[in-house]
Design a protein around this motif. Structure first.
Motif, PDB file in Angstrom:
ATOM      1  N   PRO A 147      13.597  33.240   2.675  1.00 14.39           N
ATOM      2  CA  PRO A 147      14.991  32.399   2.626  1.00 14.39           C
ATOM      3  C   PRO A 147      16.063  33.603   2.403  1.00 14.39           C
ATOM      4  O   PRO A 147      17.173  33.246   2.568  1.00 14.39           O
ATOM      5  CB  PRO A 147      14.817  31.509   1.426  1.00 14.39           C
ATOM      6  CG  PRO A 147      13.791  32.136   0.060  1.00 14.39           C
ATOM      7  CD  PRO A 147      12.872  32.574   1.292  1.00 14.39           C
ATOM      8  N   LEU A 148      15.638  34.750   2.144  1.00 16.48           N
ATOM      9  CA  LEU A 148      16.696  35.739   1.983  1.00 16.48           C
ATOM     10  C   LEU A 148      17.457  35.818   3.608  1.00 16.48           C
ATOM     11  O   LEU A 148      18.596  36.309   3.446  1.00 16.48           O
ATOM     12  CB  LEU A 148      16.049  37.147   1.979  1.00 16.48           C
ATOM     13  CG  LEU A 148      16.583  38.503   2.378  1.00 16.48           C
ATOM     14  CD1 LEU A 148      17.666  38.632   1.501  1.00 16.48           C
ATOM     15  CD2 LEU A 148      15.591  39.479   2.561  1.00 16.48           C
ATOM     16  N   HIS A 149      16.746  35.369   4.530  1.00 14.17           N
ATOM     17  CA  HIS A 149      17.432  35.515   6.057  1.00 14.17           C
ATOM     18  C   HIS A 149      18.511  34.288   6.304  1.00 14.17           C
ATOM     19  O   HIS A 149      19.035  34.485   7.226  1.00 14.17           O
ATOM     20  CB  HIS A 149      16.409  35.821   6.951  1.00 14.17           C
ATOM     21  CG  HIS A 149      15.559  36.951   6.699  1.00 14.17           C
ATOM     22  ND1 HIS A 149      15.891  38.172   6.647  1.00 14.17           N
ATOM     23  CD2 HIS A 149      14.226  36.957   6.377  1.00 14.17           C
ATOM     24  CE1 HIS A 149      14.973  39.083   6.402  1.00 14.17           C
ATOM     25  NE2 HIS A 149      13.856  38.308   6.162  1.00 14.17           N
ATOM     26  N   ALA A 157      12.651  41.884  -4.264  1.00 15.39           N
ATOM     27  CA  ALA A 157      12.511  41.625  -2.641  1.00 15.39           C
ATOM     28  C   ALA A 157      11.543  42.877  -2.052  1.00 15.39           C
ATOM     29  O   ALA A 157      11.393  43.674  -2.615  1.00 15.39           O
ATOM     30  CB  ALA A 157      14.188  42.028  -2.112  1.00 15.39           C
ATOM     31  N   LEU A 158      11.093  42.417  -0.958  1.00 17.63           N
ATOM     32  CA  LEU A 158      10.319  43.262  -0.263  1.00 17.63           C
ATOM     33  C   LEU A 158      10.888  43.522   1.140  1.00 17.63           C
ATOM     34  O   LEU A 158      10.829  42.576   2.038  1.00 17.63           O
ATOM     35  CB  LEU A 158       8.716  42.444   0.054  1.00 17.63           C
ATOM     36  CG  LEU A 158       7.718  43.607   0.307  1.00 17.63           C
ATOM     37  CD1 LEU A 158       7.576  44.806  -0.898  1.00 17.63           C
ATOM     38  CD2 LEU A 158       6.519  43.005   0.755  1.00 17.63           C
ATOM     39  N   LEU A 159      11.383  44.776   1.432  1.00 17.26           N
ATOM     40  CA  LEU A 159      12.146  45.056   2.503  1.00 17.26           C
ATOM     41  C   LEU A 159      11.572  45.962   3.507  1.00 17.26           C
ATOM     42  O   LEU A 159      10.809  46.889   2.864  1.00 17.26           O
ATOM     43  CB  LEU A 159      13.706  45.568   2.066  1.00 17.26           C
ATOM     44  CG  LEU A 159      14.362  44.707   0.956  1.00 17.26           C
ATOM     45  CD1 LEU A 159      15.535  45.530   0.758  1.00 17.26           C
ATOM     46  CD2 LEU A 159      14.667  43.488   1.589  1.00 17.26           C
ATOM     47  N   ASP A 160      11.515  45.673   4.790  1.00 20.52           N
ATOM     48  CA  ASP A 160      11.074  46.564   5.773  1.00 20.52           C
ATOM     49  C   ASP A 160      11.736  48.045   5.673  1.00 20.52           C
ATOM     50  O   ASP A 160      13.148  48.125   5.538  1.00 20.52           O
ATOM     51  CB  ASP A 160      11.262  46.187   7.206  1.00 20.52           C
ATOM     52  CG  ASP A 160      10.142  45.507   7.816  1.00 20.52           C
ATOM     53  OD1 ASP A 160       9.075  46.056   7.541  1.00 20.52           O
ATOM     54  OD2 ASP A 160      10.357  44.402   8.264  1.00 20.52           O
ATOM     55  N   VAL A 205      13.395  33.994  -5.278  1.00 15.81           N
ATOM     56  CA  VAL A 205      12.579  35.253  -4.788  1.00 15.81           C
ATOM     57  C   VAL A 205      11.261  35.085  -4.987  1.00 15.81           C
ATOM     58  O   VAL A 205      10.612  36.005  -4.423  1.00 15.81           O
ATOM     59  CB  VAL A 205      13.189  36.585  -5.232  1.00 15.81           C
ATOM     60  CG1 VAL A 205      14.606  36.717  -4.872  1.00 15.81           C
ATOM     61  CG2 VAL A 205      12.971  36.792  -6.751  1.00 15.81           C
ATOM     62  N   ASP A 206      10.761  34.109  -5.422  1.00 19.27           N
ATOM     63  CA  ASP A 206       9.300  33.985  -5.933  1.00 19.27           C
ATOM     64  C   ASP A 206       8.928  33.010  -4.565  1.00 19.27           C
ATOM     65  O   ASP A 206       8.596  31.998  -4.833  1.00 19.27           O
ATOM     66  CB  ASP A 206       9.075  32.881  -7.257  1.00 19.27           C
ATOM     67  CG  ASP A 206       7.470  32.856  -7.539  1.00 19.27           C
ATOM     68  OD1 ASP A 206       7.037  33.389  -7.026  1.00 19.27           O
ATOM     69  OD2 ASP A 206       7.412  32.162  -8.497  1.00 19.27           O
ATOM     70  N   PHE A 207       8.627  33.755  -3.447  1.00 21.44           N
ATOM     71  CA  PHE A 207       8.453  33.190  -2.298  1.00 21.44           C
ATOM     72  C   PHE A 207       7.097  33.951  -1.745  1.00 21.44           C
ATOM     73  O   PHE A 207       7.183  35.239  -1.664  1.00 21.44           O
ATOM     74  CB  PHE A 207       9.606  33.249  -1.400  1.00 21.44           C
ATOM     75  CG  PHE A 207       9.323  32.751   0.084  1.00 21.44           C
ATOM     76  CD1 PHE A 207       9.602  31.408   0.262  1.00 21.44           C
ATOM     77  CD2 PHE A 207       8.812  33.656   1.191  1.00 21.44           C
ATOM     78  CE1 PHE A 207       9.328  31.132   1.504  1.00 21.44           C
ATOM     79  CE2 PHE A 207       8.721  32.882   2.451  1.00 21.44           C
ATOM     80  CZ  PHE A 207       8.827  31.748   2.631  1.00 21.44           C
ATOM     81  N   PRO A 208       6.228  33.212  -1.317  1.00 18.20           N
ATOM     82  CA  PRO A 208       4.837  33.798  -0.989  1.00 18.20           C
ATOM     83  C   PRO A 208       4.907  33.975   0.412  1.00 18.20           C
ATOM     84  O   PRO A 208       4.394  33.414   1.317  1.00 18.20           O
ATOM     85  CB  PRO A 208       3.765  32.632  -1.243  1.00 18.20           C
ATOM     86  CG  PRO A 208       4.683  31.323  -0.899  1.00 18.20           C
ATOM     87  CD  PRO A 208       6.099  31.564  -1.547  1.00 18.20           C
ATOM     88  N   ILE A 222      20.768  38.350   5.696  1.00 22.46           N
ATOM     89  CA  ILE A 222      20.561  39.518   6.458  1.00 22.46           C
ATOM     90  C   ILE A 222      19.410  39.048   7.609  1.00 22.46           C
ATOM     91  O   ILE A 222      18.538  38.476   7.284  1.00 22.46           O
ATOM     92  CB  ILE A 222      20.045  40.900   5.857  1.00 22.46           C
ATOM     93  CG1 ILE A 222      18.788  40.774   5.137  1.00 22.46           C
ATOM     94  CG2 ILE A 222      21.290  41.268   4.843  1.00 22.46           C
ATOM     95  CD1 ILE A 222      18.444  41.880   4.424  1.00 22.46           C
ATOM     96  N   LEU A 223      19.606  39.760   8.712  1.00 20.79           N
ATOM     97  CA  LEU A 223      18.552  39.832   9.718  1.00 20.79           C
ATOM     98  C   LEU A 223      17.076  40.286   9.503  1.00 20.79           C
ATOM     99  O   LEU A 223      17.374  41.379   8.605  1.00 20.79           O
ATOM    100  CB  LEU A 223      19.209  40.123  11.208  1.00 20.79           C
ATOM    101  CG  LEU A 223      18.303  39.955  12.549  1.00 20.79           C
ATOM    102  CD1 LEU A 223      18.743  38.289  12.699  1.00 20.79           C
ATOM    103  CD2 LEU A 223      18.936  40.897  13.568  1.00 20.79           C
TER     104      LEU A 223
END
Length: 284
Positions: free
Chosen positions: A171-173, A58-61, A36-39, A188-189
């Motif tokens: 990469p979460l998606h 995570a940063l979620l809408d 999750v260390d993703f810029p 997830i989408l």
């Protein structure tokens, strides 16, 4: 493919390197660190504003508002577009924090094209202090009557990979290990992709599919969609404003109740809605 929560490089075949090409360090996969260390572009903008999110997984809408002021210049010739964003406020919550931002898109001559506001939920950021303001908008519940029309559509199995072309390479998606590290059973989408399905349905149902009639959308994300799910969008036409909700179900849920994924939502059109009921592409 088998993998564990740590997301180490030994757990992925070489082809996974293609999923992380936006990361600046070419040896990113050779280092033992969290998936999750993703810029992401959003995280980079928040970091440039001086906001730290310790503990965020995570940063979620959470919510979006998008208003079209004028059309983006045509693709013919070279054009310069400028996006300016600012941090509005941070609101601590029990399991994280809500991050509120605002942005504007300008053309090369400085003319305003789009206004945008966004709220994102920083899951795990429990030590962030409150700051700024919390934008408020009146709730938009559906009218107390049956919906005027609905549209169902199946999300393609490869939709999340295709939507990465928008520039969101989180990469979460697409990566099961990244999804599990962020608390999800599977990828997830993208939230904006889900919103795209819903807004397209609104335009099909209420504007004869004419995207030029779109003026604005506001939506709250209340659930997630997975590739392969069936999404149903229900609409209530109220003049130029079309209130809508989006529901989804998939896999073993096909015979059960659907779950809400978008609520407190509406689309503004350039004139009153013109209801039309297209042939559904999938049953819900």
């Amino acid at each position: 493919m088998s993998s564990t929560r740590s997301g180490g490089p030994a757990e992925r075949p070489a082809r996974w390197r293609l999923l992380y090409f936006m990361v600046s360090s070419s040896d990113w996969l050779t280092r033992q660190r969290s998936m999750v260390d993703f810029p992401s572009p959003t995280l980079l903008r928040l970091a440039s504003s001086g906001l730290a999110l310790p503990g965020a997984r995570a940063l979620l809408d959470a919510e979006r508002y998008i208003e079209r002021v004028r059309d983006v210049p045509s693709a013919e010739g070279a054009h310069t577009l400028t996006y300016q964003s600012r941090l509005l406020g941070v609101v601590p919550k029990r399991n994280g924090a809500l991050i509120h931002t605002a942005g504007e898109l300008f053309d090369g001559g400085g003319a305003l094209l789009y206004r945008m506001r966004a709220s994102a939920y920083a899951l795990g950021a429990t030590s962030v202090a409150a700051s700024g303001c919390e934008p408020s908008a009146p709730p938009t519940p559906p009218p107390p009557r049956a919906c005027d029309a609905s549209h169902t559509e199946c999300v393609g199995a490869q939709q999340a990979r295709l939507y990465r072309l928008s520039g969101d390479y989180n990469p979460l998606h697409v990566d099961p290990a990244a999804a599990r590290a962020q608390g999800f059973e599977s990828p997830i989408l993208h939230g904006l992709c889900t919103l795209g399905y819903a807004v397209r349905a609104v335009l099909l149902l209420c504007a004869r599919g004419d995207a030029a009639r779109f003026r604005a959308v506001r939506a709250r994300f209340v659930g997630t969609v997975s590739p392969g799910d069936v999404v149903r969008t229900r609409v209530w036409a109220e003049g130029r404003r079309v209130v809508f909700v989006a529901e989804a179900k998939g896999g073993e849920e096909q015979e059960g109740a659907s779950r809400m994924v978008i609520g407190n939502a509406y689309v503004e059109l350039d004139r009153d809605a013109e209801l039309a009921v297209p042939r559904p592409v999938a049953r819900l």
